[in-house]
Every structure is written in structure tokens, then in C-alpha cells.
Design a protein around this motif. Structure first.
Motif, short mmCIF file in Angstrom:
data_model
loop_
_atom_site.label_atom_id
_atom_site.label_comp_id
_atom_site.label_asym_id
_atom_site.label_seq_id
_atom_site.Cartn_x
_atom_site.Cartn_y
_atom_site.Cartn_z
N VAL A 1 11.10 41.60 -2.15
CA VAL A 1 10.48 41.08 -3.37
C VAL A 1 11.48 40.24 -4.16
CG1 VAL A 1 9.51 41.74 -5.61
CG2 VAL A 1 8.78 42.92 -3.54
N ALA A 2 12.71 40.71 -4.27
CA ALA A 2 13.74 39.95 -5.00
C ALA A 2 13.97 38.59 -4.35
CB ALA A 2 15.04 40.75 -5.04
N THR A 3 13.98 38.55 -3.02
CA THR A 3 14.14 37.27 -2.32
C THR A 3 12.97 36.35 -2.61
OG1 THR A 3 15.31 38.44 -0.55
CG2 THR A 3 14.55 36.21 -0.08
N GLY A 4 11.76 36.92 -2.63
CA GLY A 4 10.59 36.12 -2.99
C GLY A 4 10.67 35.56 -4.39
N VAL A 5 11.20 36.35 -5.32
CA VAL A 5 11.37 35.88 -6.70
C VAL A 5 12.36 34.72 -6.76
CG1 VAL A 5 12.20 36.52 -9.00
CG2 VAL A 5 10.74 38.09 -7.73
N VAL A 6 13.46 34.85 -6.01
CA VAL A 6 14.47 33.78 -6.00
C VAL A 6 13.89 32.50 -5.41
CG1 VAL A 6 16.68 33.07 -5.01
CG2 VAL A 6 16.41 35.38 -5.91
N LEU A 7 13.10 32.60 -4.33
CA LEU A 7 12.47 31.41 -3.75
C LEU A 7 11.49 30.78 -4.74
CD1 LEU A 7 11.73 32.38 -0.03
CD2 LEU A 7 13.47 30.82 -0.90
N ALA A 8 10.76 31.61 -5.48
CA ALA A 8 9.85 31.08 -6.49
C ALA A 8 10.62 30.34 -7.59
CB ALA A 8 9.02 32.21 -7.09
N ALA A 9 11.76 30.92 -8.02
CA ALA A 9 12.59 30.24 -9.02
C ALA A 9 13.15 28.94 -8.46
CB ALA A 9 13.72 31.17 -9.46
N PHE A 10 13.48 28.93 -7.17
CA PHE A 10 13.97 27.71 -6.53
C PHE A 10 12.89 26.63 -6.52
CE2 PHE A 10 15.33 24.89 -3.17
CZ PHE A 10 16.70 24.87 -3.29
N MET A 11 11.63 27.04 -6.32
CA MET A 11 10.51 26.09 -6.40
C MET A 11 10.46 25.42 -7.77
SD MET A 11 7.33 28.10 -4.61
CE MET A 11 6.20 26.76 -5.01
N ASP A 12 10.62 26.24 -8.81
CA ASP A 12 10.63 25.68 -10.16
C ASP A 12 11.79 24.72 -10.35
OD1 ASP A 12 10.02 25.59 -13.13
OD2 ASP A 12 12.00 26.53 -13.17
N ALA A 13 12.95 25.03 -9.76
CA ALA A 13 14.11 24.15 -9.86
C ALA A 13 13.82 22.79 -9.23
CB ALA A 13 15.33 24.80 -9.20
N VAL A 14 13.16 22.80 -8.07
CA VAL A 14 12.80 21.55 -7.40
C VAL A 14 11.86 20.72 -8.28
CG1 VAL A 14 11.60 20.55 -5.42
CG2 VAL A 14 13.16 22.46 -5.09
N ALA A 15 10.84 21.37 -8.83
CA ALA A 15 9.88 20.65 -9.67
C ALA A 15 10.51 20.16 -10.96
CB ALA A 15 8.68 21.56 -9.98
N SER A 16 11.42 20.94 -11.52
CA SER A 16 12.03 20.59 -12.81
C SER A 16 12.91 19.35 -12.71
CB SER A 16 12.85 21.77 -13.35
OG SER A 16 12.03 22.89 -13.58
N THR A 17 13.62 19.20 -11.60
CA THR A 17 14.58 18.11 -11.48
C THR A 17 14.06 16.95 -10.65
OG1 THR A 17 15.57 19.25 -9.56
CG2 THR A 17 16.55 19.68 -11.71
N ALA A 18 12.78 16.99 -10.27
CA ALA A 18 12.24 15.98 -9.35
C ALA A 18 12.35 14.57 -9.90
CB ALA A 18 10.78 16.30 -9.02
N LEU A 19 11.97 14.37 -11.16
CA LEU A 19 11.94 13.01 -11.71
C LEU A 19 13.33 12.48 -12.05
CD1 LEU A 19 8.75 12.88 -13.95
CD2 LEU A 19 9.04 12.42 -11.52
N SER A 20 14.32 13.34 -12.15
CA SER A 20 15.66 12.86 -12.44
C SER A 20 16.24 12.07 -11.27
CB SER A 20 16.59 14.03 -12.79
OG SER A 20 16.71 14.90 -11.68
N ILE A 21 15.84 12.41 -10.05
CA ILE A 21 16.33 11.71 -8.86
C ILE A 21 15.30 10.72 -8.34
CG2 ILE A 21 17.14 12.00 -6.50
CD1 ILE A 21 19.11 13.01 -8.52
N GLY A 22 14.03 11.10 -8.32
CA GLY A 22 13.00 10.25 -7.72
C GLY A 22 12.34 9.28 -8.68
N ARG A 23 12.89 9.14 -9.88
CA ARG A 23 12.25 8.32 -10.92
C ARG A 23 12.06 6.87 -10.49
NH1 ARG A 23 11.76 9.25 -16.20
NH2 ARG A 23 13.10 11.08 -15.97
N ILE A 24 13.11 6.24 -9.99
CA ILE A 24 13.05 4.81 -9.67
C ILE A 24 12.04 4.56 -8.54
CG2 ILE A 24 14.38 2.86 -8.80
CD1 ILE A 24 16.83 4.01 -10.20
N ASP A 25 12.07 5.42 -7.51
CA ASP A 25 11.12 5.25 -6.42
C ASP A 25 9.68 5.43 -6.89
OD1 ASP A 25 13.61 5.46 -5.08
OD2 ASP A 25 12.53 5.93 -3.24
#
Length: 531
Positions: free
Chosen positions: A24-48
Motif C-alpha cells: 500500500v505504501a508503494t502504491g501511495v508513493v506511485l500515486a504521489a509520483f503521478m501528481d509530480a509528473v502532472a504538476s511539473t508538466a508545463l514547466s518543461i513541455g510549455r514551448i512544444d
């Protein structure tokens, strides 16, 4: 503490329970990692993205504002859902929402729909962080919380500041921005599979959602987020629109606070954790820690991209050593607190000193600096943040009872996010102002007739001629080249001053926070004596 009893009901009764708890803890960490990907997406992919969806930078900025405002609102609304239905159900719902929201982002280039999907991602991300951390406090007994919270911080703190920028930079350079969001699909499926180990731990308790208060809160977060992200462009209070939006946003936030303080029935109950003195202290520190974390995360890649001419991938990879040390620092501090019995508050000064030392080293960077020059400072930064965040989490949240723990977690995340927004906004403004000042000061040396300038122009022209430039055109090309070099030097000095500003932040904030801690402790002592 009530939440200890809750956790001991569900953990470590049988050997298979230990395994399921860590699944369960590993699942929680993966879920938090998903949020990290979504949170920082536009900082790198903005120009494209700008080219694909035919949007202006201002329009895309509104998409980012919608995401952040939705996430801030979710930090205060999600605790109500967690207390109505167990954390596991809310976490699974958040993962599904985020998975679908990310997949849908790649199916349409319509700006309105993209904005809607980003709002869904923001609401889901805030829910994941609140429900996930609450679940870990409930699922594991108190004695194991240092290690558990260190593991959670790997996904919630380390990932958005180190791993995801590198991953997204590589995806943008080799594929397209769509793949940033598509990367969340396998992560979401894996998280749901792992969370199945928690069984059907759900219930529903009747609760009242204060709709009007939520709407006012959403308006306030949207307006204040816009002000923080766009205020620098309009020179803050010099623009009447920014001033007006700030006033309305602060007034709306004030109304929510007043209602929370006076009318608990049918409210968000967000003020309840502030009765605990450790939480009050931790919330103040979270503002400063969020400022430092997000501020440095903004400065380092910006310096690498704008001054050192790194590619997106190279700028992302630059943070990986810091991320590795951050992970080690998180796990080391968790084990130190759990196994050696070190009080969490004792690690905070060491974290502050290491981080300040890293910023001081970065403040000596030059326009010729490379990865080997920056790496020692980045390693120190990661170590300092690792010591700081686990200790801060435990100091702030470990003393809260089960019924108010989700609200404390929501506020704690709100403090980090708000501090991060302020840090990024103020440092961006500071760099803009210092850049103009430094450019003006350096430009005084680019005056025709100055012997030093004439000598430098002749040397530059000779270099150009020796490399094949026309002997008549070389002197004309030399002056623009020196102007470009001046711009680069001005930017370098501005970033160095911004790095040093983070050193001064802790130099000023540390005595204030120590004073606040003593004040809160005295109030508790006085209350106990009178009681």
C-alpha cells in the motif's frame, strides 16, 4: 493520540499484514509520483504545447493557474471527503481521476478542454496527497512513521523537484509533450494494483459540503495564484488590475478564515489543527521550506537554460545528483529518528545549514560554470532538504488526533505550495529587477572611446578575422558580440544574487521561527499551569 489506535487496528497483526502495508505504501508513493509528473508538466513541455494547441503564452499561463488553484482548493476540501469515506477510497478515486485527466490531455488540442482537464488533474493531485499521507498515518503505527514518511516524501517532495524534470526533458527532446501525460497511465494502473492490497477498507459517513465556502475558496485561490504568477509582468502594485485582484483574493480568503474560526458547523474545519502548538510552528516553517524548495528548483534550471545554454534534457539531468542525495537524506533522517531516537526538531538546523551552504556555493557561479562546478552545491542542497522535510513532517503532524489529521495534512501541503508560489514569484521579480540594474551598470563601460573597450574590440575583431571573418566586417561584428556578453554577465550576476537571497532568507527566518516556537511553548505551559 487517536490516530495511533486507528493504525494499530490495521497493521502488523500478521506477517502478511506487514507485506500488504508496504505494498500500500508503494502504491501511495506511485500515486504521489503521478501528481509530480502532472504538476511539473508545463514547466518543461510549455514551448512544444504552444505550437500544437495554437495558444499564446498568456493563454497557456491561465491553464497553469487553473491547475494550481484547483490543487490548493483540493487541499482544504479533500479532508472532508477523507473523513466521510476512508482514505483508501479517496486515494483510489484520486488516482483514477488523475489517470483519466492525463490521458484525456492527449486527445484534444482545444484550449478550453485542456483547461478543464488541468482542473481535474489539480483536484485529483490535491486529493492524492491528502488521502495518501493520511492513509500512511493510519496504516502504520507511530514508531514506524519516520521511515514511512521518508518513503512518501520520495514521491511527494523529491520527484517533482528532481526526477520529473529530467524525465520530461528527455521526453520532450526525443518525443513530444503528449508523452509527459501518457507516462502517468502505467503509473496509475500500477498504483491501483498495489492499493488493492488494502482490501475494501471503505465506509461512508454523512457529511455536509459547504458549497458556498468552497466556491469562495476557489475564487480566492484562483485570483491569488494569478497575482503570484503574473504580478511580476505588470510590476505588481503599479498595475490597477493586479491590485484589484489581490484585494478581492485576500478579502475572499479572509471571509473563509473568519467563517472557519467562528462557525464550525457546516464548515471545512480547516482551523482545527491550529489548536496544536507544534502544528502552528510546523505550518510557519512549511511556508519557509516551500519558499526555499520551489525557489531553488526554479532558479537552478533557469540558470542552466538561460545563462549556461543547457538543453532541456541537460538542465533536467543537472538536478539528478541533488535528487539522489535528497532521497538518501530523507531515508537517513527517517532511520535516524526511528532507530536512534533522535528528536525530529534536532535535524532541522542541520538541514537549514546544508541548504544555506549550497545556495552560498551557487552564488559564486560564473557564466563559464559547468556541471562539475555545480554538482557539489547540488549535493549539499539535496542532503539539507532531505534532513529538513522528514523532520518537519513529523513535528507538524505526528501529534494530531485522527479526526483532525486529514485537515492538518491539507493545511501542511497548502503551506508548502503557497510558500513555493511566493518563492518563485518573488525570486522571478528579484531577478528581473536586478537584471535591469546590472545591465545598466555594466553598460556604462560600453562607451566608444574608452581605451579598455577599444582594446577589447580590437582583440575580438582579430579573433574573428583569424576564424575566417571578413577583415572589414569583423570590427562591426565585435561590438554586438560584446553587448551579448554583457547581457550574459548581467544575468549571471542576477542569478548569483538570487541564490544568495535564499541564504539571507534563512538567516532572517531562523531567529523569527525560534522566537515563534518559544512563544507557542510558553502559551502551552501557561495554559497547563492555569488548568
Amino acid at each position: 493520540m487517536t490516530h495511533r489506535t486507528e493504525s494499530e487496528k490495521g497493521a502488523f497483526r500478521h506477517p502478511d499484514t506487514l507485506l500488504s502495508a508496504w505494498l500500500v505504501a508503494t502504491g501511495v508513493v506511485l500515486a504521489a509520483f503521478m501528481d509530480a509528473v502532472a504538476s511539473t508538466a508545463l514547466s518543461i513541455g510549455r514551448i512544444d504545447m504552444l505550437g500544437d494547441i495554437y495558444a499564446t503564452p498568456d493563454e497557456l499561463a491561465m491553464v497553469d493557474i487553473a491547475f494550481i488553484a484547483a490543487k490548493l482548493t483540493a487541499f482544504l476540501v479533500a479532508p472532508l471527503l477523507v473523513t466521510a469515506a476512508r482514505p483508501t477510497a479517496c486515494l483510489r478515486a484520486g488516482v483514477v481521476m488523475l489517470l483519466l485527466g492525463c490521458a484525456a490531455m492527449t486527445l484534444s488540442v482545444d484550449l478550453v478542454w485542456i483547461c478543464v482537464f488541468r482542473v481535474v488533474q489539480g483536484l485529483a493531485g490535491g486529493t492524492i496527497l491528502v488521502a495518501g499521507q493520511t492513509l500512511l498515518f493510519f496504516r502504520f503505527p507511530s514508531r514506524h512513521q519516520p521511515t514511512v514518511q521518508a518513503v512518501f516524501a520520495v514521491g511527494a517532495v523529491m520527484a517533482p523537484t528532481t526526477i520529473t524534470p529530467a524525465l520530461q526533458g528527455w521526453l520532450v527532446d526525443h518525443f513530444s509533450w503528449d508523452w509527459i501525460f501518457l507516462a502517468n497511465v502505467p503509473l496509475g494502473i500500477a498504483a491501483l494494483v498495489l492499493l488493492a492490497a488494502d482490501g475494501n477498507r471503505t465506509y461512508w459517513r454523512a457529511t455536509t459540503l459547504p458549497v458556498v465556502e468552497v466556491i469562495v475558496l476557489g475564487i480566492s485561490t484562483a485570483l491569488l495564484t494569478y497575482v503570484l504568477l503574473q504580478g511580476s509582468r505588470f510590476n505588481w502594485s503599479d498595475d490597477m488590475g493586479i491590485t484589484g485582484l489581490s484585494t478581492i483574493g485576500v478579502a475572499a480568503a479572509g471571509l473563509v478564515v473568519v467563517r472557519e474560526a467562528r462557525f464550525r458547523s457546516g464548515s471545512l474545519q480547516a482551523v482545527a489543527p491550529f489548536a496544536d502548538p507544534d502544528f502552528r510552528f510546523g505550518f510557519l516553517v512549511s511556508l519557509v521550506a516551500g519558499f526555499a524548495l520551489s525557489g531553488s528548483t526554479y532558479l537552478i534550471p533557469a540558470f542552466a537554460l538561460n545563462v549556461l545554454d543547457f538543453t532541456a534534457t541537460a538542465a533536467g539531468v543537472l538536478l539528478l545528483p541533488s535528487g539522489a542525495m535528497l532521497a538518501l537524506g530523507l531515508l537517513f533522517s527517517g532511520l535516524l529518528i526511528e532507530k536512534a531516537g533522535v528528536h525530529p526538531i534536532a535535524l532541522v538546523p542541520f538541514g537549514v545549514l546544508l541548504f544555506s551552504g549550497a545556495m552560498w556555493l551557487l552564488s559564486g557561479s560564473t557564466s563559464g560554470s559547468g556541471t562539475p562546478d555545480l554538482t557539489p552545491a547540488l549535493l549539499l542542497r539535496g542532503s539539507g532538504l532531505g534532513l529538513l522535510f522528514v523532520a518537519l513532517t513529523l513535528v507538524t503532524l505526528r501529534g494530531l488526533a485522527a479526526d483532525i489529521l486529514p485537515f492538518g495534512i491539507g493545511l501542511f501541503n497548502l503551506g508548502k505550495q503557497a510558500g513555493g508560489l511566493m518563492g518563485t514569484a518573488l525570486l522571478q521579480t528579484y531577478i528581473d529587477h536586478q537584471n535591469a540594474l546590472n545591465r545598466t551598470m555594466l553598460s556604462t563601460h560600453l562607451v566608444r572611446g574608452d581605451p579598455a573597450l577599444d582594446q577589447r574590440l580590437r582583440a575580438t575583431a582579430n579573433i574573428l578575422t583569424s576564424n575566417g571573418a571578413d577583415i572589414l566586417a569583423a570590427p562591426k561584428i565585435a561590438f554586438p558580440l560584446l553587448q551579448r556578453s554583457l547581457e550574459r554577465q548581467a544575468s549571471t550576476i542576477s542569478f548569483d544574487e538570487a541564490f544568495f537571497a535564499l541564504v539571507l532568507l534563512f538567516a532572517v527566518a531562523a531567529p523569527c521561527l525560534i522566537g515563534a516556537k518559544q512563544l507557542f511553548s510558553r502559551k502551552v505551559l501557561r495554559r497547563n499551569q492555569t488548568g
